[in-house]
Design an enzyme around this catalytic site. Sequence first.
Site, PDB file in Angstrom:
ATOM      1  N   ASN A   1      -5.896   9.730   1.825  1.00  0.00           N
ATOM      2  CA  ASN A   1      -5.024   8.692   1.619  1.00  0.00           C
ATOM      3  C   ASN A   1      -5.085   8.229   3.113  1.00  0.00           C
ATOM      4  O   ASN A   1      -4.561   8.764   3.973  1.00  0.00           O
ATOM      5  CB  ASN A   1      -3.575   9.383   1.252  1.00  0.00           C
ATOM      6  CG  ASN A   1      -2.416   8.325   1.457  1.00  0.00           C
ATOM      7  OD1 ASN A   1      -2.863   7.172   1.425  1.00  0.00           O
ATOM      8  ND2 ASN A   1      -1.168   8.833   1.540  1.00  0.00           N
ATOM      9  N   TRP A   2      -5.562   7.379   3.313  1.00  0.00           N
ATOM     10  CA  TRP A   2      -5.755   6.493   4.543  1.00  0.00           C
ATOM     11  C   TRP A   2      -4.460   5.760   5.078  1.00  0.00           C
ATOM     12  O   TRP A   2      -4.574   5.572   6.286  1.00  0.00           O
ATOM     13  CB  TRP A   2      -7.101   5.444   4.510  1.00  0.00           C
ATOM     14  CG  TRP A   2      -8.246   6.296   4.239  1.00  0.00           C
ATOM     15  CD1 TRP A   2      -8.699   7.426   4.087  1.00  0.00           C
ATOM     16  CD2 TRP A   2      -9.643   5.555   4.512  1.00  0.00           C
ATOM     17  NE1 TRP A   2      -9.946   7.735   4.076  1.00  0.00           N
ATOM     18  CE2 TRP A   2     -10.528   6.356   4.397  1.00  0.00           C
ATOM     19  CE3 TRP A   2     -10.033   4.087   4.923  1.00  0.00           C
ATOM     20  CZ2 TRP A   2     -11.872   6.004   4.448  1.00  0.00           C
ATOM     21  CZ3 TRP A   2     -11.512   3.770   4.964  1.00  0.00           C
ATOM     22  CH2 TRP A   2     -12.227   4.851   4.860  1.00  0.00           C
ATOM     23  N   LYS A   3      -3.627   5.709   4.294  1.00  0.00           N
ATOM     24  CA  LYS A   3      -2.417   4.933   4.675  1.00  0.00           C
ATOM     25  C   LYS A   3      -2.811   3.600   5.283  1.00  0.00           C
ATOM     26  O   LYS A   3      -3.626   2.849   4.724  1.00  0.00           O
ATOM     27  CB  LYS A   3      -1.473   5.953   5.566  1.00  0.00           C
ATOM     28  CG  LYS A   3      -1.390   7.179   4.994  1.00  0.00           C
ATOM     29  CD  LYS A   3      -0.441   8.209   5.622  1.00  0.00           C
ATOM     30  CE  LYS A   3      -0.330   9.609   5.148  1.00  0.00           C
ATOM     31  NZ  LYS A   3       0.755  10.400   5.391  1.00  0.00           N
TER      32      LYS A   3
ATOM     33  N   HIS B   1       4.279   7.722  -3.290  1.00  0.00           N
ATOM     34  CA  HIS B   1       3.887   8.484  -2.217  1.00  0.00           C
ATOM     35  C   HIS B   1       5.244   8.412  -1.623  1.00  0.00           C
ATOM     36  O   HIS B   1       6.130   7.466  -1.597  1.00  0.00           O
ATOM     37  CB  HIS B   1       2.902   7.955  -1.364  1.00  0.00           C
ATOM     38  CG  HIS B   1       2.657   8.640  -0.043  1.00  0.00           C
ATOM     39  ND1 HIS B   1       3.591   8.631   1.020  1.00  0.00           N
ATOM     40  CD2 HIS B   1       1.650   9.639  -0.030  1.00  0.00           C
ATOM     41  CE1 HIS B   1       2.979   9.685   1.931  1.00  0.00           C
ATOM     42  NE2 HIS B   1       1.789  10.172   1.310  1.00  0.00           N
TER      43      HIS B   1
ATOM     44  N   GLU C   1       6.207   8.169   1.245  1.00  0.00           N
ATOM     45  CA  GLU C   1       6.267   6.882   2.620  1.00  0.00           C
ATOM     46  C   GLU C   1       6.941   5.610   1.514  1.00  0.00           C
ATOM     47  O   GLU C   1       7.754   4.922   2.299  1.00  0.00           O
ATOM     48  CB  GLU C   1       5.179   6.697   3.393  1.00  0.00           C
ATOM     49  CG  GLU C   1       5.106   7.910   4.050  1.00  0.00           C
ATOM     50  CD  GLU C   1       3.532   8.080   4.591  1.00  0.00           C
ATOM     51  OE1 GLU C   1       2.661   7.466   4.288  1.00  0.00           O
ATOM     52  OE2 GLU C   1       3.269   9.335   5.129  1.00  0.00           O
TER      53      GLU C   1
ATOM     54  N   GLU D   1       3.711  17.099  -2.632  1.00  0.00           N
ATOM     55  CA  GLU D   1       3.865  16.801  -1.327  1.00  0.00           C
ATOM     56  C   GLU D   1       4.951  17.095  -0.747  1.00  0.00           C
ATOM     57  O   GLU D   1       5.899  16.048  -0.772  1.00  0.00           O
ATOM     58  CB  GLU D   1       3.321  15.187  -0.875  1.00  0.00           C
ATOM     59  CG  GLU D   1       1.921  14.998  -1.075  1.00  0.00           C
ATOM     60  CD  GLU D   1       1.082  13.806  -0.526  1.00  0.00           C
ATOM     61  OE1 GLU D   1       0.214  14.157   0.148  1.00  0.00           O
ATOM     62  OE2 GLU D   1       1.882  13.051  -0.199  1.00  0.00           O
TER      63      GLU D   1
ATOM     64  N   GLY E   1       2.362  14.669   7.713  1.00  0.00           N
ATOM     65  CA  GLY E   1       2.209  14.149   9.262  1.00  0.00           C
ATOM     66  C   GLY E   1       2.992  14.811  10.255  1.00  0.00           C
ATOM     67  O   GLY E   1       3.121  14.205  11.224  1.00  0.00           O
TER      68      GLY E   1
ATOM     69  N   SER F   1      -0.207  17.863   5.909  1.00  0.00           N
ATOM     70  CA  SER F   1      -0.841  18.435   6.813  1.00  0.00           C
ATOM     71  C   SER F   1      -1.978  19.419   6.371  1.00  0.00           C
ATOM     72  O   SER F   1      -2.263  20.502   7.183  1.00  0.00           O
ATOM     73  CB  SER F   1       0.222  18.993   7.666  1.00  0.00           C
ATOM     74  OG  SER F   1       1.048  18.333   8.354  1.00  0.00           O
TER      75      SER F   1
ATOM     76  N   GLY G   1      -3.913  13.296   4.425  1.00  0.00           N
ATOM     77  CA  GLY G   1      -3.706  11.950   5.251  1.00  0.00           C
ATOM     78  C   GLY G   1      -4.568  12.157   6.492  1.00  0.00           C
ATOM     79  O   GLY G   1      -5.625  11.809   6.454  1.00  0.00           O
ATOM     80  N   GLY G   2      -3.982  12.605   7.639  1.00  0.00           N
ATOM     81  CA  GLY G   2      -4.693  12.567   9.079  1.00  0.00           C
ATOM     82  C   GLY G   2      -5.955  12.904   8.901  1.00  0.00           C
ATOM     83  O   GLY G   2      -6.763  12.210   9.468  1.00  0.00           O
TER      84      GLY G   2
END
Length: 255
Positions: A13-15, A98, A100, A170, A176, A216, A237-238
């Site tokens: 998930n590149w956001k 998501h 966010e 999640e 994150g 994470s 993500g990251g």
Amino acid sequence: MDKAKRKAIIAGNWKMNKTPKEATALLNEITPLVKDADCEVIACVPYVDLAAAIEATAGTNVKIGAENCHWAASGAFTGEISTGMLKEIGVEYVVLGHSERRQYFGETDETVNKRTKAALAAGLKPIVCVGELLWERECDITEEVIARQIKLDLWDVSEEELKNVVIAYEPVWAIGTGKTATADQAEEVCAFIRAQLAKLYNQDAADAVTIQYGGSMNDGNADELLSKTNVDGGLIGGASLVAEKFAAIVKAASK
Ligand code: PGA
């Protein structure tokens, strides 16, 4: 049904990261590293990167997903993107609900449900995200929160359609933050999600659903998380923005 019969899925998930040129460069690094993966590999990228990402992954085993979609086929929804637009360019997956989007953009279970049904109707595979806030975990209502999200987000989704749904658990406090849920915590909630699906549908239908963990997840903890019976993959993500790290997670899921 045992875990081996479910499809393991690792999705990045590149956001809001990477321009189209940068997306091409990153995918050119990732694709050779994951070409022998024994799991599904997906990169969910910003809307403007989709065309470049689809081109960069043509003929490879990497599938492309979007990070959201609207429920209407077309109309006066400035700034939104329809399922038909995504389908036409070759998008296969779409991340929905998501945390966010729930936190910063007013996403509710009702709108997640509308988007999920629209995605399924268009032949897209939704990755529906659920998860509790830290405060909710501290108040010991994780299961209530998750049960409510699963029920509402999948409201009116048929058993047949469920075959194309991926659930991502999640915990919001782990996203994150570098604070991963322990493998046991992840397993506990993923098993709870499967039990809810069994209640809403039936055990066979629930056993066939891929449930990912996200928050994470990285090359250091993927092995342990993915060793759990009900953790069938990851939404990353990251670590999905670093080719070697993402490839290591894909390798862990391929065992
Ligand atoms: P993270 O993000 O891996 O950076 O914690 C996961 C996600 O938000 O999907």
